[in-house]
Design a protein around this motif. Sequence first.
Motif, PDB file in Angstrom:
ATOM      1  N   PHE A   1       0.847  -1.190   0.000  1.00 57.54           N
ATOM      2  CA  PHE A   1       0.000   0.000   0.000  1.00 57.54           C
ATOM      3  C   PHE A   1       0.875   1.229   0.000  1.00 57.54           C
ATOM      4  CE2 PHE A   1       0.215  -0.358   4.690  1.00 57.54           C
ATOM      5  CZ  PHE A   1       0.436   0.968   5.044  1.00 57.54           C
ATOM      6  N   TRP A   2       0.389   2.268  -0.651  1.00 55.35           N
ATOM      7  CA  TRP A   2       1.157   3.485  -0.814  1.00 55.35           C
ATOM      8  C   TRP A   2       0.238   4.690  -0.608  1.00 55.35           C
ATOM      9  CZ3 TRP A   2      -0.284  -0.050  -4.307  1.00 55.35           C
ATOM     10  CH2 TRP A   2      -1.085   0.347  -5.392  1.00 55.35           C
TER      11      TRP A   2
ATOM     12  N   PHE B   1      -7.204  -2.480  -3.993  1.00 54.25           N
ATOM     13  CA  PHE B   1      -8.147  -1.398  -4.199  1.00 54.25           C
ATOM     14  C   PHE B   1      -7.843  -0.597  -5.452  1.00 54.25           C
ATOM     15  CE2 PHE B   1     -10.054   2.792  -3.333  1.00 54.25           C
ATOM     16  CZ  PHE B   1     -11.349   2.392  -3.019  1.00 54.25           C
ATOM     17  N   VAL B   2      -6.603  -0.630  -5.945  1.00 52.61           N
ATOM     18  CA  VAL B   2      -6.235   0.145  -7.113  1.00 52.61           C
ATOM     19  C   VAL B   2      -7.017  -0.289  -8.350  1.00 52.61           C
ATOM     20  CG1 VAL B   2      -4.341  -1.350  -7.867  1.00 52.61           C
ATOM     21  CG2 VAL B   2      -4.259   1.106  -8.344  1.00 52.61           C
TER      22      VAL B   2
ATOM     23  N   GLY C   1       2.623  23.695  17.174  1.00 51.63           N
ATOM     24  CA  GLY C   1       2.259  22.571  18.025  1.00 51.63           C
ATOM     25  C   GLY C   1       1.160  21.685  17.469  1.00 51.63           C
ATOM     26  N   LEU C   2       0.824  21.840  16.179  1.00 57.54           N
ATOM     27  CA  LEU C   2      -0.269  21.078  15.581  1.00 57.54           C
ATOM     28  C   LEU C   2       0.055  20.754  14.139  1.00 57.54           C
ATOM     29  CD1 LEU C   2      -3.294  20.072  15.567  1.00 57.54           C
ATOM     30  CD2 LEU C   2      -3.873  22.387  14.788  1.00 57.54           C
ATOM     31  N   SER C   3      -0.330  19.553  13.696  1.00 58.79           N
ATOM     32  CA  SER C   3      -0.239  19.203  12.283  1.00 58.79           C
ATOM     33  C   SER C   3      -1.454  18.376  11.899  1.00 58.79           C
ATOM     34  CB  SER C   3       1.050  18.418  11.987  1.00 58.79           C
ATOM     35  OG  SER C   3       1.048  17.167  12.669  1.00 58.79           O
ATOM     36  N   VAL C   4      -1.934  18.583  10.674  1.00 56.99           N
ATOM     37  CA  VAL C   4      -3.099  17.876  10.151  1.00 56.99           C
ATOM     38  C   VAL C   4      -2.709  17.221   8.834  1.00 56.99           C
ATOM     39  CG1 VAL C   4      -5.471  18.076   9.333  1.00 56.99           C
ATOM     40  CG2 VAL C   4      -4.686  19.506  11.235  1.00 56.99           C
ATOM     41  N   ASP C   5      -2.978  15.913   8.694  1.00 56.23           N
ATOM     42  CA  ASP C   5      -2.636  15.164   7.493  1.00 56.23           C
ATOM     43  C   ASP C   5      -3.888  14.899   6.666  1.00 56.23           C
ATOM     44  OD1 ASP C   5       0.100  14.922   8.145  1.00 56.23           O
ATOM     45  OD2 ASP C   5      -0.349  13.233   9.471  1.00 56.23           O
ATOM     46  N   LEU C   6      -3.825  15.232   5.382  1.00 55.98           N
ATOM     47  CA  LEU C   6      -4.876  14.944   4.413  1.00 55.98           C
ATOM     48  C   LEU C   6      -4.222  14.184   3.268  1.00 55.98           C
ATOM     49  CD1 LEU C   6      -6.570  18.475   4.332  1.00 55.98           C
ATOM     50  CD2 LEU C   6      -7.271  16.497   5.692  1.00 55.98           C
ATOM     51  N   ALA C   7      -4.585  12.916   3.101  1.00 55.08           N
ATOM     52  CA  ALA C   7      -3.870  12.082   2.136  1.00 55.08           C
ATOM     53  C   ALA C   7      -4.821  11.095   1.468  1.00 55.08           C
ATOM     54  CB  ALA C   7      -2.733  11.330   2.833  1.00 55.08           C
ATOM     55  N   MET C   8      -4.285  10.406   0.477  1.00 55.90           N
ATOM     56  CA  MET C   8      -4.987   9.317  -0.201  1.00 55.90           C
ATOM     57  C   MET C   8      -4.131   8.059  -0.061  1.00 55.90           C
ATOM     58  SD  MET C   8      -7.644  10.937  -1.233  1.00 55.90           S
ATOM     59  CE  MET C   8      -8.440   9.708  -2.253  1.00 55.90           C
ATOM     60  N   ILE C   9      -4.772   6.941   0.284  1.00 52.24           N
ATOM     61  CA  ILE C   9      -4.094   5.669   0.479  1.00 52.24           C
ATOM     62  C   ILE C   9      -4.635   4.653  -0.520  1.00 52.24           C
ATOM     63  CG2 ILE C   9      -3.641   3.777   2.089  1.00 52.24           C
ATOM     64  CD1 ILE C   9      -3.960   5.726   4.368  1.00 52.24           C
ATOM     65  N   ASN C  10      -3.746   3.897  -1.149  1.00 50.02           N
ATOM     66  CA  ASN C  10      -4.168   2.877  -2.096  1.00 50.02           C
ATOM     67  C   ASN C  10      -3.442   1.566  -1.819  1.00 50.02           C
ATOM     68  OD1 ASN C  10      -5.604   1.829  -4.281  1.00 50.02           O
ATOM     69  ND2 ASN C  10      -5.310   3.712  -5.460  1.00 50.02           N
ATOM     70  N   THR C  11      -3.994   0.465  -2.320  1.00 48.38           N
ATOM     71  CA  THR C  11      -3.414  -0.866  -2.129  1.00 48.38           C
ATOM     72  C   THR C  11      -3.413  -1.616  -3.448  1.00 48.38           C
ATOM     73  OG1 THR C  11      -5.477  -2.060  -1.657  1.00 48.38           O
ATOM     74  CG2 THR C  11      -4.443  -0.877   0.179  1.00 48.38           C
TER      75      THR C  11
ATOM     76  N   GLY D   1      -7.440   6.216  -4.702  1.00 49.54           N
ATOM     77  CA  GLY D   1      -7.292   5.647  -3.370  1.00 49.54           C
ATOM     78  C   GLY D   1      -8.369   6.093  -2.408  1.00 49.54           C
ATOM     79  N   LEU D   2      -8.189   5.722  -1.158  1.00 45.10           N
ATOM     80  CA  LEU D   2      -9.115   6.055  -0.091  1.00 45.10           C
ATOM     81  C   LEU D   2      -8.627   7.283   0.669  1.00 45.10           C
ATOM     82  CD1 LEU D   2      -9.673   2.455   1.325  1.00 45.10           C
ATOM     83  CD2 LEU D   2     -11.374   3.824   0.120  1.00 45.10           C
ATOM     84  N   PRO D   3      -9.528   8.160   1.064  1.00 43.24           N
ATOM     85  CA  PRO D   3      -9.094   9.356   1.805  1.00 43.24           C
ATOM     86  C   PRO D   3      -8.614   9.011   3.205  1.00 43.24           C
ATOM     87  CG  PRO D   3     -11.482   9.261   1.679  1.00 43.24           C
ATOM     88  CD  PRO D   3     -10.973   8.162   0.805  1.00 43.24           C
ATOM     89  N   TYR D   4      -7.630   9.755   3.666  1.00 48.77           N
ATOM     90  CA  TYR D   4      -7.066   9.602   5.002  1.00 48.77           C
ATOM     91  C   TYR D   4      -7.040  10.966   5.666  1.00 48.77           C
ATOM     92  CZ  TYR D   4      -3.517   9.170   8.669  1.00 48.77           C
ATOM     93  OH  TYR D   4      -2.853   9.220   9.857  1.00 48.77           O
ATOM     94  N   ILE D   5      -7.377  10.999   6.954  1.00 48.18           N
ATOM     95  CA  ILE D   5      -7.289  12.233   7.726  1.00 48.18           C
ATOM     96  C   ILE D   5      -6.764  11.915   9.134  1.00 48.18           C
ATOM     97  CG2 ILE D   5      -9.714  12.071   8.435  1.00 48.18           C
ATOM     98  CD1 ILE D   5      -9.710  15.172   8.514  1.00 48.18           C
ATOM     99  N   GLY D   6      -5.873  12.719   9.608  1.00 48.80           N
ATOM    100  CA  GLY D   6      -5.321  12.533  10.950  1.00 48.80           C
ATOM    101  C   GLY D   6      -4.704  13.827  11.424  1.00 48.80           C
ATOM    102  N   PHE D   7      -4.445  13.905  12.713  1.00 53.12           N
ATOM    103  CA  PHE D   7      -3.801  15.100  13.255  1.00 53.12           C
ATOM    104  C   PHE D   7      -2.965  14.752  14.452  1.00 53.12           C
ATOM    105  CE2 PHE D   7      -7.859  14.914  15.504  1.00 53.12           C
ATOM    106  CZ  PHE D   7      -7.497  15.181  16.832  1.00 53.12           C
ATOM    107  N   SER D   8      -2.009  15.624  14.786  1.00 48.96           N
ATOM    108  CA  SER D   8      -1.125  15.459  15.933  1.00 48.96           C
ATOM    109  C   SER D   8      -1.081  16.761  16.729  1.00 48.96           C
ATOM    110  CB  SER D   8       0.295  15.084  15.495  1.00 48.96           C
ATOM    111  OG  SER D   8       0.320  13.889  14.755  1.00 48.96           O
ATOM    112  N   ILE D   9      -1.030  16.625  18.039  1.00 50.05           N
ATOM    113  CA  ILE D   9      -0.930  17.782  18.926  1.00 50.05           C
ATOM    114  C   ILE D   9       0.249  17.567  19.874  1.00 50.05           C
ATOM    115  CG2 ILE D   9      -2.066  19.186  20.680  1.00 50.05           C
ATOM    116  CD1 ILE D   9      -4.740  18.338  19.545  1.00 50.05           C
ATOM    117  N   LEU D  10       1.144  18.548  19.941  1.00 53.50           N
ATOM    118  CA  LEU D  10       2.301  18.464  20.816  1.00 53.50           C
ATOM    119  C   LEU D  10       2.020  19.180  22.120  1.00 53.50           C
ATOM    120  CD1 LEU D  10       5.338  17.794  21.217  1.00 53.50           C
ATOM    121  CD2 LEU D  10       5.838  20.037  20.195  1.00 53.50           C
ATOM    122  N   PHE D  11       2.266  18.473  23.232  1.00 52.60           N
ATOM    123  CA  PHE D  11       2.061  19.069  24.559  1.00 52.60           C
ATOM    124  C   PHE D  11       3.411  19.359  25.218  1.00 52.60           C
ATOM    125  CE2 PHE D  11      -1.792  16.638  23.748  1.00 52.60           C
ATOM    126  CZ  PHE D  11      -2.767  17.544  24.085  1.00 52.60           C
TER     127      PHE D  11
END
Length: 300
Positions: free
Chosen positions: A259-260, A283-284, A270-280, A290-300
């Motif tokens: 998968f890629w 599924f290709v 202190g914050l990052s947001v990921d917006l990506a597409m994932i394929n296998t 690909g399939l949409p991906y969303i995630g985020f990180s918060i630094l404390f």
Amino acid sequence: MRYVPWIFLLFVSKLLSAQAVGIADLEPDTASVHRVALKDGSILLGTIVAGDHISVTIKTGPLGVITIPRGSVQKIERIEDGAPREQWSWFRVADPSNYLALASARPLERRAVLYRNKYALISSVEAGLTRHLSVGGGFELFSLLGRERRIPAFFGQVKVGARVADGVHLAANTMVLNNATVVYGWNGDGNRRITSGIVHGIATFGNRDAHLSVGGGVLIGPERERPGGILTLAATYRLSPMVALVSENWILTENEYAFWSYGIRLLGQGLSVDLAMINTTEFVEDSVIGLPYIGFSILF
């Protein structure tokens, strides 16, 4: 090779376009933009006013003229002509130690705590215990959305890493997953949870804003007759103070499954947001995007 996205070509070309210069070699240069990387992770863009073995003086946009002690400077690069002059000051990247799901070899800083969330239903926390050791863990809630009663999966991670040369980090990463399972009885009768894991070695090349990671490891678990091999390749490149490219790619050698992914990372203090597409590889056949991906990180 068709699974490697275009981000790696851009990543390599950008690295080759930057010219590193030593502090002792600096001369006043108001015609070119320089990227000054400090040892605390901060990045400044500006023109060189003066530089010697004691200090470096640069002229930035909103901050004006700044004199920095030589001991605080990690690296100075001259950016190619025509670089945007409005991007003068870059703040520190909140999460340089991870891509989408894969960890880089860069260790999490001591006493730093990162909260990560993926798809709103997968949560994890990672903490830097020392300069070289970090531990983390989390759980998922997808299994609670079905009709059957399930105990959610949870996972843990231990990473040991260190810088072995300028711009080169090596790390060993161990991840353990305890899978979700159907609840047949609240007293545990009939319940069967399986623990599997990944042992992974990683080499990361670059700095906090642009790095490439190459790794390999094995999948282990009670239902496997023998460990399965894993190859990984991931990269990120910061295009501007608030936008970076990111890509993460896996190959499972035992069944040639891969998968890629490709996407952008939006950066804040202190914050990052990921917006990506994932394929296998499966599924290709239905979608080349690909399939949409969303995630985020918060630094404390």
